[in-house]
Scaffold this motif. Sequence first.
Motif, PDB file in Angstrom:
ATOM      1  N   ARG A 235      38.899  32.673  37.187  1.00  9.22           N
ATOM      2  CA  ARG A 235      38.195  34.120  36.721  1.00  9.22           C
ATOM      3  C   ARG A 235      37.784  34.619  35.539  1.00  9.22           C
ATOM      4  NH1 ARG A 235      33.586  37.153  38.124  1.00  9.22           N
ATOM      5  NH2 ARG A 235      33.694  39.427  37.437  1.00  9.22           N
ATOM      6  N   ALA A 236      38.879  34.113  35.246  1.00 10.77           N
ATOM      7  CA  ALA A 236      38.628  34.748  33.687  1.00 10.77           C
ATOM      8  C   ALA A 236      38.433  33.020  33.067  1.00 10.77           C
ATOM      9  CB  ALA A 236      40.915  34.532  33.333  1.00 10.77           C
ATOM     10  N   GLN A 237      38.391  31.968  32.974  1.00 14.54           N
ATOM     11  CA  GLN A 237      37.368  30.475  33.028  1.00 14.54           C
ATOM     12  C   GLN A 237      36.088  31.032  33.238  1.00 14.54           C
ATOM     13  OE1 GLN A 237      41.066  27.668  34.617  1.00 14.54           O
ATOM     14  NE2 GLN A 237      39.150  26.558  35.418  1.00 14.54           N
ATOM     15  N   ARG A 238      35.634  31.832  34.632  1.00 12.72           N
ATOM     16  CA  ARG A 238      34.422  31.425  35.069  1.00 12.72           C
ATOM     17  C   ARG A 238      34.099  32.895  33.175  1.00 12.72           C
ATOM     18  NH1 ARG A 238      33.539  30.141  40.378  1.00 12.72           N
ATOM     19  NH2 ARG A 238      34.385  28.538  40.317  1.00 12.72           N
ATOM     20  N   LEU A 239      34.428  34.016  33.282  1.00  6.46           N
ATOM     21  CA  LEU A 239      33.903  34.493  32.114  1.00  6.46           C
ATOM     22  C   LEU A 239      34.716  34.186  30.757  1.00  6.46           C
ATOM     23  CD1 LEU A 239      36.174  37.797  33.401  1.00  6.46           C
ATOM     24  CD2 LEU A 239      33.458  37.365  33.665  1.00  6.46           C
ATOM     25  N   GLY A 240      34.581  32.848  30.778  1.00  7.49           N
ATOM     26  CA  GLY A 240      34.268  32.086  29.111  1.00  7.49           C
ATOM     27  C   GLY A 240      36.030  31.773  28.865  1.00  7.49           C
ATOM     28  N   ALA A 294      34.807  42.833  34.258  1.00 10.65           N
ATOM     29  CA  ALA A 294      34.335  42.593  34.000  1.00 10.65           C
ATOM     30  C   ALA A 294      33.549  41.342  33.940  1.00 10.65           C
ATOM     31  CB  ALA A 294      35.846  41.564  33.237  1.00 10.65           C
ATOM     32  N   ALA A 295      32.930  40.802  32.339  1.00  2.77           N
ATOM     33  CA  ALA A 295      31.998  40.276  32.039  1.00  2.77           C
ATOM     34  C   ALA A 295      31.532  39.678  30.475  1.00  2.77           C
ATOM     35  CB  ALA A 295      30.463  41.010  31.913  1.00  2.77           C
ATOM     36  N   THR A 296      33.370  39.728  29.568  1.00  2.00           N
ATOM     37  CA  THR A 296      33.231  39.135  28.204  1.00  2.00           C
ATOM     38  C   THR A 296      35.120  37.983  28.301  1.00  2.00           C
ATOM     39  OG1 THR A 296      33.994  41.189  27.472  1.00  2.00           O
ATOM     40  CG2 THR A 296      31.852  40.702  27.304  1.00  2.00           C
ATOM     41  N   TRP A 301      40.677  38.777  29.145  1.00  2.00           N
ATOM     42  CA  TRP A 301      41.979  39.148  28.457  1.00  2.00           C
ATOM     43  C   TRP A 301      42.558  39.875  28.737  1.00  2.00           C
ATOM     44  CZ3 TRP A 301      45.191  35.825  25.898  1.00  2.00           C
ATOM     45  CH2 TRP A 301      44.539  34.089  25.135  1.00  2.00           C
ATOM     46  N   LEU A 302      41.796  41.289  28.203  1.00  2.87           N
ATOM     47  CA  LEU A 302      43.210  42.349  28.542  1.00  2.87           C
ATOM     48  C   LEU A 302      43.334  42.496  30.167  1.00  2.87           C
ATOM     49  CD1 LEU A 302      40.507  44.579  25.727  1.00  2.87           C
ATOM     50  CD2 LEU A 302      42.503  43.193  25.552  1.00  2.87           C
TER      51      LEU A 302
END
Length: 391
Positions: A235-240, A294-296, A301-302
């Motif tokens: 999920r974190a990777q997909r968010l950039g 989350a979108a960014t 990260w946070l």
Amino acid sequence: MSNRLPRQVKLFGAVSLLNDFASEMVYPLLPAFVTGVLGGGAAALGALDGAADAAAAFVKLIAGRLADRPERRGPLIVIGYFVAAAVRPIIAVTAAAWQVIGLRVIDRLGKGLRTPPRDALIGDVTPAPLVGRAFGLQRGLDHVGAVIGPLIAWWMLSTGADVRKVIVASLIPGVLVLVLAIWAARGAEGRRGAANDLRPEGSPPSAAFRRPSPPVIAIAIFYLIRMPETLMILRAQRLGIAVAVVPLLWAALHVVRSSTSFVGGALSDRIGPSRTMWIGWLSYVVLAGGMALAATPLAAWLVFLALGVVAGLTESPERALVSAATGGHRGSGFGVYHALTGVAALVGGIALGLVFQRISGATAFLVSAAGALGLVILWPFWSRSHRVPPP
């Protein structure tokens, strides 16, 4: 009496550091490797986490009873570390997601085989007043290795190495682990080995399955609805968040987990394990919902780092509740705890992985948060009606 920890305790601390060093070089890269290099989906990642946890859980049942015989501890410990060191680098030459899942399961079988005899040996060779320090050293160095491994992986990726080369490089600390484990396991019967042989055996682990305690059932439900770590990373990777940065993210997560574990333990002693665990579950509801919204990359990260607080607030209270609910059969009780949570993690990991793959990552996190919210609402009533050990 000397205040110095025994040599074997220090050696096993070093073994844990190096083993987690090797393991955590590889683990945070598996989502990118399975989905990006091998073409697997989120369902495969859910199965990867769940199958690995379930395999380790069931082996711990067997290894725990075998470790009741002190003369068997050394071979079990060495074989367990050997399996992990030998299997982990082979992941680099896999060509399909199911091969990675199979090798990860074998790796975790090694963990299940070595953990109970190692902990029994540390407890045996350490004088009673120093046992807390001994296990504190082992767990502390384990977390240090979990920070160093991802940092080394990030450095290798940032200097041009690909994921397969990083996985192969984990062989180096793996060989050192095996050498130290053989050294540490010498005299594995322990200082009180003979006394252990005189202790009466408790009821077989299978007996405890007939009446698992309410805390164990509730904890297993949480493992069923909790998002697997591999899907959190995906999920974190997909968010950039770039693959090369994922090891840094993973290292930072372990720093949060390590520091909040002390808070969770102290809070458990102060307000009770049941309430502390409930706070951890409530934190998960908020943070899983946050990961869904989350979108960014910054938000990823946070929230990802904040999710480390959940482990800190739940792991120690879980074990305290299980210990209090098992009566005089702690071995069987903890065996059931590990087995049920392992199976729950497998089923939940596959189910949430399918939701992630077929609908979206945000939906999977919302489903997980909703399930955890239900548990948060029900637990106070459930704990009172079943007379869960008081806080």
